[in-house]
Structure formats: structure tokens, C-alpha cells
Design a protein around this motif. Structure first.
Motif, PDB file in Angstrom:
ATOM      1  N   PRO A 167       0.811  -1.229   0.000  1.00  0.00           N
ATOM      2  CA  PRO A 167       0.000   0.000   0.000  1.00  0.00           C
ATOM      3  C   PRO A 167       0.839   1.271   0.000  1.00  0.00           C
ATOM      4  O   PRO A 167       0.391   2.312  -0.499  1.00  0.00           O
ATOM      5  CB  PRO A 167      -0.829  -0.128   1.291  1.00  0.00           C
ATOM      6  N   ALA A 168       2.055   1.212   0.574  1.00  0.00           N
ATOM      7  CA  ALA A 168       2.907   2.395   0.623  1.00  0.00           C
ATOM      8  C   ALA A 168       3.365   2.826  -0.765  1.00  0.00           C
ATOM      9  O   ALA A 168       3.767   3.975  -0.962  1.00  0.00           O
ATOM     10  CB  ALA A 168       4.117   2.123   1.512  1.00  0.00           C
ATOM     11  N   LEU A 169       3.316   1.901  -1.742  1.00  0.00           N
ATOM     12  CA  LEU A 169       3.767   2.212  -3.101  1.00  0.00           C
ATOM     13  C   LEU A 169       2.601   2.451  -4.054  1.00  0.00           C
ATOM     14  O   LEU A 169       2.814   2.662  -5.249  1.00  0.00           O
ATOM     15  CB  LEU A 169       4.635   1.068  -3.632  1.00  0.00           C
ATOM     16  N   ALA A 170       1.381   2.413  -3.531  1.00  0.00           N
ATOM     17  CA  ALA A 170       0.202   2.599  -4.374  1.00  0.00           C
ATOM     18  C   ALA A 170      -0.030   4.070  -4.660  1.00  0.00           C
ATOM     19  O   ALA A 170       0.419   4.950  -3.926  1.00  0.00           O
ATOM     20  CB  ALA A 170      -1.028   1.998  -3.692  1.00  0.00           C
ATOM     21  N   ARG A 171      -0.748   4.317  -5.735  1.00  0.00           N
ATOM     22  CA  ARG A 171      -1.161   5.681  -6.072  1.00  0.00           C
ATOM     23  C   ARG A 171      -2.588   5.625  -6.610  1.00  0.00           C
ATOM     24  O   ARG A 171      -2.923   4.747  -7.416  1.00  0.00           O
ATOM     25  CB  ARG A 171      -0.222   6.308  -7.102  1.00  0.00           C
ATOM     26  N   PRO A 172      -3.453   6.555  -6.179  1.00  0.00           N
ATOM     27  CA  PRO A 172      -4.828   6.574  -6.699  1.00  0.00           C
ATOM     28  C   PRO A 172      -4.834   7.050  -8.148  1.00  0.00           C
ATOM     29  O   PRO A 172      -4.131   7.987  -8.519  1.00  0.00           O
ATOM     30  CB  PRO A 172      -5.537   7.565  -5.770  1.00  0.00           C
ATOM     31  N   GLU A 173      -5.612   6.365  -8.962  1.00  0.00           N
ATOM     32  CA  GLU A 173      -5.639   6.668 -10.390  1.00  0.00           C
ATOM     33  C   GLU A 173      -7.042   6.400 -10.934  1.00  0.00           C
ATOM     34  O   GLU A 173      -7.647   5.373 -10.613  1.00  0.00           O
ATOM     35  CB  GLU A 173      -4.625   5.777 -11.116  1.00  0.00           C
ATOM     36  N   PRO A 174      -7.607   7.310 -11.738  1.00  0.00           N
ATOM     37  CA  PRO A 174      -8.888   7.005 -12.382  1.00  0.00           C
ATOM     38  C   PRO A 174      -8.696   5.921 -13.434  1.00  0.00           C
ATOM     39  O   PRO A 174      -7.873   6.053 -14.341  1.00  0.00           O
ATOM     40  CB  PRO A 174      -9.291   8.344 -13.023  1.00  0.00           C
ATOM     41  N   VAL A 175      -9.428   4.825 -13.278  1.00  0.00           N
ATOM     42  CA  VAL A 175      -9.246   3.660 -14.147  1.00  0.00           C
ATOM     43  C   VAL A 175     -10.584   3.282 -14.763  1.00  0.00           C
ATOM     44  O   VAL A 175     -11.613   3.222 -14.065  1.00  0.00           O
ATOM     45  CB  VAL A 175      -8.675   2.460 -13.360  1.00  0.00           C
ATOM     46  N   ALA A 176     -10.598   3.035 -16.070  1.00  0.00           N
ATOM     47  CA  ALA A 176     -11.800   2.532 -16.736  1.00  0.00           C
ATOM     48  C   ALA A 176     -12.041   1.099 -16.286  1.00  0.00           C
ATOM     49  O   ALA A 176     -11.231   0.204 -16.565  1.00  0.00           O
ATOM     50  CB  ALA A 176     -11.633   2.611 -18.251  1.00  0.00           C
ATOM     51  N   THR A 177     -13.134   0.875 -15.564  1.00  0.00           N
ATOM     52  CA  THR A 177     -13.405  -0.419 -14.934  1.00  0.00           C
ATOM     53  C   THR A 177     -14.576  -1.109 -15.617  1.00  0.00           C
ATOM     54  O   THR A 177     -15.636  -0.511 -15.819  1.00  0.00           O
ATOM     55  CB  THR A 177     -13.720  -0.223 -13.440  1.00  0.00           C
ATOM     56  N   ASP A 178     -14.387  -2.365 -15.968  1.00  0.00           N
ATOM     57  CA  ASP A 178     -15.431  -3.156 -16.625  1.00  0.00           C
ATOM     58  C   ASP A 178     -16.376  -3.716 -15.556  1.00  0.00           C
ATOM     59  O   ASP A 178     -15.983  -4.562 -14.751  1.00  0.00           O
ATOM     60  CB  ASP A 178     -14.783  -4.289 -17.422  1.00  0.00           C
ATOM     61  N   LEU A 179     -17.622  -3.230 -15.557  1.00  0.00           N
ATOM     62  CA  LEU A 179     -18.625  -3.692 -14.587  1.00  0.00           C
ATOM     63  C   LEU A 179     -19.710  -4.543 -15.231  1.00  0.00           C
ATOM     64  O   LEU A 179     -20.777  -4.750 -14.647  1.00  0.00           O
ATOM     65  CB  LEU A 179     -19.257  -2.488 -13.880  1.00  0.00           C
ATOM     66  N   ARG A 180     -19.462  -5.052 -16.430  1.00  0.00           N
ATOM     67  CA  ARG A 180     -20.486  -5.836 -17.130  1.00  0.00           C
ATOM     68  C   ARG A 180     -20.837  -7.126 -16.401  1.00  0.00           C
ATOM     69  O   ARG A 180     -21.914  -7.684 -16.592  1.00  0.00           O
ATOM     70  CB  ARG A 180     -20.016  -6.139 -18.555  1.00  0.00           C
ATOM     71  N   TRP A 181     -19.907  -7.598 -15.562  1.00  0.00           N
ATOM     72  CA  TRP A 181     -20.173  -8.830 -14.828  1.00  0.00           C
ATOM     73  C   TRP A 181     -21.330  -8.665 -13.841  1.00  0.00           C
ATOM     74  O   TRP A 181     -22.019  -9.638 -13.499  1.00  0.00           O
ATOM     75  CB  TRP A 181     -18.922  -9.269 -14.066  1.00  0.00           C
ATOM     76  N   LEU A 182     -21.557  -7.415 -13.379  1.00  0.00           N
ATOM     77  CA  LEU A 182     -22.586  -7.204 -12.357  1.00  0.00           C
ATOM     78  C   LEU A 182     -23.994  -7.452 -12.888  1.00  0.00           C
ATOM     79  O   LEU A 182     -24.747  -8.258 -12.301  1.00  0.00           O
ATOM     80  CB  LEU A 182     -22.440  -5.784 -11.788  1.00  0.00           C
ATOM     81  N   PRO A 183     -24.447  -6.813 -14.005  1.00  0.00           N
ATOM     82  CA  PRO A 183     -25.785  -7.152 -14.524  1.00  0.00           C
ATOM     83  C   PRO A 183     -25.873  -8.592 -15.003  1.00  0.00           C
ATOM     84  O   PRO A 183     -26.947  -9.209 -14.921  1.00  0.00           O
ATOM     85  CB  PRO A 183     -25.981  -6.151 -15.674  1.00  0.00           C
ATOM     86  N   ALA A 184     -24.783  -9.152 -15.506  1.00  0.00           N
ATOM     87  CA  ALA A 184     -24.810 -10.552 -15.937  1.00  0.00           C
ATOM     88  C   ALA A 184     -25.057 -11.479 -14.747  1.00  0.00           C
ATOM     89  O   ALA A 184     -25.817 -12.451 -14.846  1.00  0.00           O
ATOM     90  CB  ALA A 184     -23.498 -10.907 -16.629  1.00  0.00           C
ATOM     91  N   LEU A 185     -24.425 -11.179 -13.616  1.00  0.00           N
ATOM     92  CA  LEU A 185     -24.640 -11.985 -12.407  1.00  0.00           C
ATOM     93  C   LEU A 185     -26.067 -11.861 -11.908  1.00  0.00           C
ATOM     94  O   LEU A 185     -26.698 -12.863 -11.532  1.00  0.00           O
ATOM     95  CB  LEU A 185     -23.648 -11.554 -11.323  1.00  0.00           C
ATOM     96  N   LEU A 186     -26.618 -10.635 -11.917  1.00  0.00           N
ATOM     97  CA  LEU A 186     -28.006 -10.442 -11.492  1.00  0.00           C
ATOM     98  C   LEU A 186     -28.975 -11.197 -12.399  1.00  0.00           C
ATOM     99  O   LEU A 186     -29.958 -11.797 -11.931  1.00  0.00           O
ATOM    100  CB  LEU A 186     -28.339  -8.954 -11.474  1.00  0.00           C
ATOM    101  N   ALA A 187     -28.698 -11.190 -13.716  1.00  0.00           N
ATOM    102  CA  ALA A 187     -29.548 -11.936 -14.646  1.00  0.00           C
ATOM    103  C   ALA A 187     -29.495 -13.429 -14.347  1.00  0.00           C
ATOM    104  O   ALA A 187     -30.522 -14.123 -14.377  1.00  0.00           O
ATOM    105  CB  ALA A 187     -29.097 -11.659 -16.084  1.00  0.00           C
ATOM    106  N   LEU A 188     -28.324 -13.945 -14.051  1.00  0.00           N
ATOM    107  CA  LEU A 188     -28.183 -15.370 -13.724  1.00  0.00           C
ATOM    108  C   LEU A 188     -28.965 -15.724 -12.466  1.00  0.00           C
ATOM    109  O   LEU A 188     -29.656 -16.757 -12.411  1.00  0.00           O
ATOM    110  CB  LEU A 188     -26.698 -15.711 -13.554  1.00  0.00           C
ATOM    111  N   LEU A 189     -28.907 -14.875 -11.452  1.00  0.00           N
ATOM    112  CA  LEU A 189     -29.643 -15.136 -10.214  1.00  0.00           C
ATOM    113  C   LEU A 189     -31.150 -15.100 -10.446  1.00  0.00           C
ATOM    114  O   LEU A 189     -31.897 -15.918  -9.884  1.00  0.00           O
ATOM    115  CB  LEU A 189     -29.237 -14.107  -9.153  1.00  0.00           C
ATOM    116  N   LEU A 190     -31.602 -14.159 -11.279  1.00  0.00           N
ATOM    117  CA  LEU A 190     -33.027 -14.086 -11.583  1.00  0.00           C
ATOM    118  C   LEU A 190     -33.519 -15.343 -12.299  1.00  0.00           C
ATOM    119  O   LEU A 190     -34.580 -15.895 -11.972  1.00  0.00           O
ATOM    120  CB  LEU A 190     -33.311 -12.855 -12.446  1.00  0.00           C
ATOM    121  N   LEU A 191     -32.755 -15.790 -13.289  1.00  0.00           N
ATOM    122  CA  LEU A 191     -33.154 -16.983 -14.026  1.00  0.00           C
ATOM    123  C   LEU A 191     -33.143 -18.215 -13.122  1.00  0.00           C
ATOM    124  O   LEU A 191     -34.015 -19.087 -13.230  1.00  0.00           O
ATOM    125  CB  LEU A 191     -32.217 -17.181 -15.217  1.00  0.00           C
TER     126      LEU A 191
END
Length: 315
Positions: free
Chosen positions: A263-287
Motif C-alpha cells: 500500500p505504501a507504493l500505491a497511487r490513486p488513479e482514475p481507471v476505466a473499470t469493466d462492470l459488465r459482470w454485475l448485470p450478468a450476475l443479477l440476470a443469472l440469479l433471476l433466471l
């Protein structure tokens, strides 16, 4: 009555499927979302001098050279770095560091990083000398020139050739200890082993002998074993402390990955994050919810009617 129950179940079945379909469409078309997260940036340097060809390491249950072990462990640890982090490769020989690939983003350049890593070997050596202390200091200067809070990782066995004089240390007048973060990673076994000798084309040429290398004499105590090599851990620990960076002995990819994620060597950075797994998981739970309980509920309803003695009509 049965018809009304079936119609109720049929109606109940539509909305989960419709919603799951909408979530699956969202999973396909959802663009990356920019989130701030911790990232790391490293210039990773491999010692490619001949002592790194000693095969006193193990990779996948078989003997391996020190350089092979360093590459294999770094390859696995690379997968632990989150997207947005950057890694570059360089090699060390003599007293200088040669950058091969400046730090690039690990997810979008993962295959390129692995391909370049696989090509790093002793044939890149441009001299037989191995001034490790100077090499570590040059690595810090290289990271400072790159900028962007780039840290360093330096894989080496610590074998100095020619050997250092007593109390000799590398020149670091232009380096502020701790200004650049990172790690020296010690590679090698504890027992002195013969150093394979190679020609200028990288072909095997036997082993280095005592008469072939500069030996170190300490107050008339006789010749030391500079033609043999083991991990010079005390020397590397001293160098790391002098430069203001950490030291770790090469172990598993998990331990190296944990060091890289310090953590001492980390730096905060705006990163493009893929969140497509979240609606896909919700769809799987619904089905799953839609198709698993329906028959159970209908069976319980029929059993309850039969146990009450009422006739089951189709109206």
C-alpha cells in the motif's frame, strides 16, 4: 381452480425473464465506468550476468536457473496487479541498466509484456562484469527519469564481479534514499555453486575456475570462492537499506505479488473499470430463481389441496 393457479404461475414467470433479458442486454452494451482505484507502477530489472545461470532454483518441481525462476515468479505475480497498473522490463550487466520496455498498462498490454519477458536471457549481456550495487543505483536513476512515481524491482543474486573492496559502497550522491520506492529481490541458494560459462553467443563453455576471476583477499586469509556463487543476502540487504528500498528473498508468486501490492507504493488513479459482470450476475440469479422454485411451489399447492380433501377442478 387448477387453471387459475397455473395462470398465476405463468404470469409470475414473465417478469423475471423479461428483467433478466434487459440485464443481459446491459451486460453486453454497458461501457467501462471510470472509478478511482489504487494502482502501482514498476520498472522491473533482471540481472542477466552469468552467475544468474546457476541452476540452484526450482520451477514447477524441476531444477531451474536463477534467471528462469525470477522470470517465472514475476510472470505469475504480474497477474495480481490490478488494471491501471504499469510494468516495464530492463536488464542489468556490468554497472548499467538497459531499459527494454518502458512501463505500460498491464491489462491492455498483458500479452506483449509476457512475450517480452520470455525473451529476457543471458544473451542480452554486454559485459561479464557484475557491479550489482551500481546497477541498483542506476535502476533508481532510471525510475526517477521515467517519473510518474515509478518504483523499482531488481532481481539479482548479489554476486559482485570483480569483488568489492572492504567497506566499498556504490556512489549515490545524486540519490535521496527513499525517494524511489521498490524492492531488491534476492535470487539463489545458500550453498556456493559453480557458475556456468558461456561464449559471446550464449553457447555453453564449461564453468568458471578460480584462476579465471578476480579473487578477494581479506588480510591474508587466503583466496575466497569468487568463481562460485550463492545468494549474497547480507550484501543485498545492506544495499536495499542504503538506497531506502525494501528487500525480499524470492519465494512464491503470492509473496512477490503481495510485495508489489505494498500500500505504501500505491497511487490513486482514475481507471476505466469493466462492470459488465454485475448485470450478468443479477440476470443469472433471476433466471435461477425463476426456474428452480416454480415446480416446488406448484407441487406444495397440489399436496395441500389433496390433504384437505377438496376436489381439484379445472375452472
Amino acid at each position: 381452480m387448477l387453471r387459475r393457479a397455473l395462470a398465476s404461475v405463468h404470469t409470475r414467470a414473465h417478469w423475471p425473464i423479461s428483467l433478466a433479458l434487459a440485464l443481459l442486454v446491459a451486460a453486453v452494451w454497458l461501457p467501462p465506468v471510470t472509478l478511482e482505484r489504487s494502482t502501482w507502477s514498476y520498472m522491473v530489472t533482471f540481472d542477466v550476468t552469468q552467475s544468474m545461470n546457476v541452476d540452484d532454483m526450482v520451477v514447477g518441481g524441476v531444477p531451474a536457473t536463477r534467471l528462469e525462476a525470477a522470470r517465472a515468479t514475476m510472470r505469475e505475480a504480474l497477474r495480481r496487479l490490478p488494471c491501471g497498473s504499469k510494468v516495464g522490463w530492463s536488464v542489468f550487466a556490468d554497472y548499467r541498466v538497459m531499459p527494454l520496455l518502458l512501463p505500460v498498462e498491464v491489462c491492455s498490454h498483458y500479452e506483449e509484456l509476457l512475450a517480452a519477458l520470455a525473451k529476457i536471457d543471458g544473451s542480452m549481456r554486454w559485459a561479464n562484469a557484475s557491479n550489482v550495487g551500481k546497477g541498483v543505483s542506476w535502476t533508481l536513476r532510471t525510475a526517477l527519469a521515467i517519473g510518474g512515481e515509478t518504483g523499482v524491482v531488481f532481481f539479482t543474486d548479489g554476486h559482485e564481479s570483480p569483488p568489492l573492496r572492504a567497506r566499498e559502497s556504490p556512489p549515490i550522491h545524486d540519490i535521496t534514499p527513499g525517494e524511489i520506492g521498490g524492492w531488491v529481490i534476492g535470487v539463489g541458494g545458500d550453498l556456493p555453486a559453480r557458475i556456468p560459462r558461456t561464449d559471446r553467443d550464449g553457447n555453453p563453455a564449461g564453468y568458471w575456475a578460480a584462476a579465471d576471476v578476480v579473487q578477494r583477499f581479506e588480510g591474508g586469509s587466503g583466496t575466497e570462492h569468487e568463481h562460485l556463487s550463492e545468494l549474497r543476502e547480507n550484501h543485498l540487504q545492506g544495499l536495499a537499506k542504503l538506497m531506502g528500498i525494501g528487500y525480499q528473498r524470492l519465494g512464491t508468486s503470492a509473496s512477490l505479488g503481495s510485495a508489489l501490492l505494498d500500500p505504501a507504493l500505491a497511487r490513486p488513479e482514475p481507471v476505466a473499470t469493466d462492470l459488465r459482470w454485475l448485470p450478468a450476475l443479477l440476470a443469472l440469479l433471476l433466471l435461477a430463481w425463476r426456474f428452480v422454485p416454480d415446480t416446488v411451489l406448484l407441487r406444495r399447492w397440489l399436496m395441500r389441496l389433496r390433504s384437505s380433501g377438496k376436489p381439484v377442478s379445472a375452472d
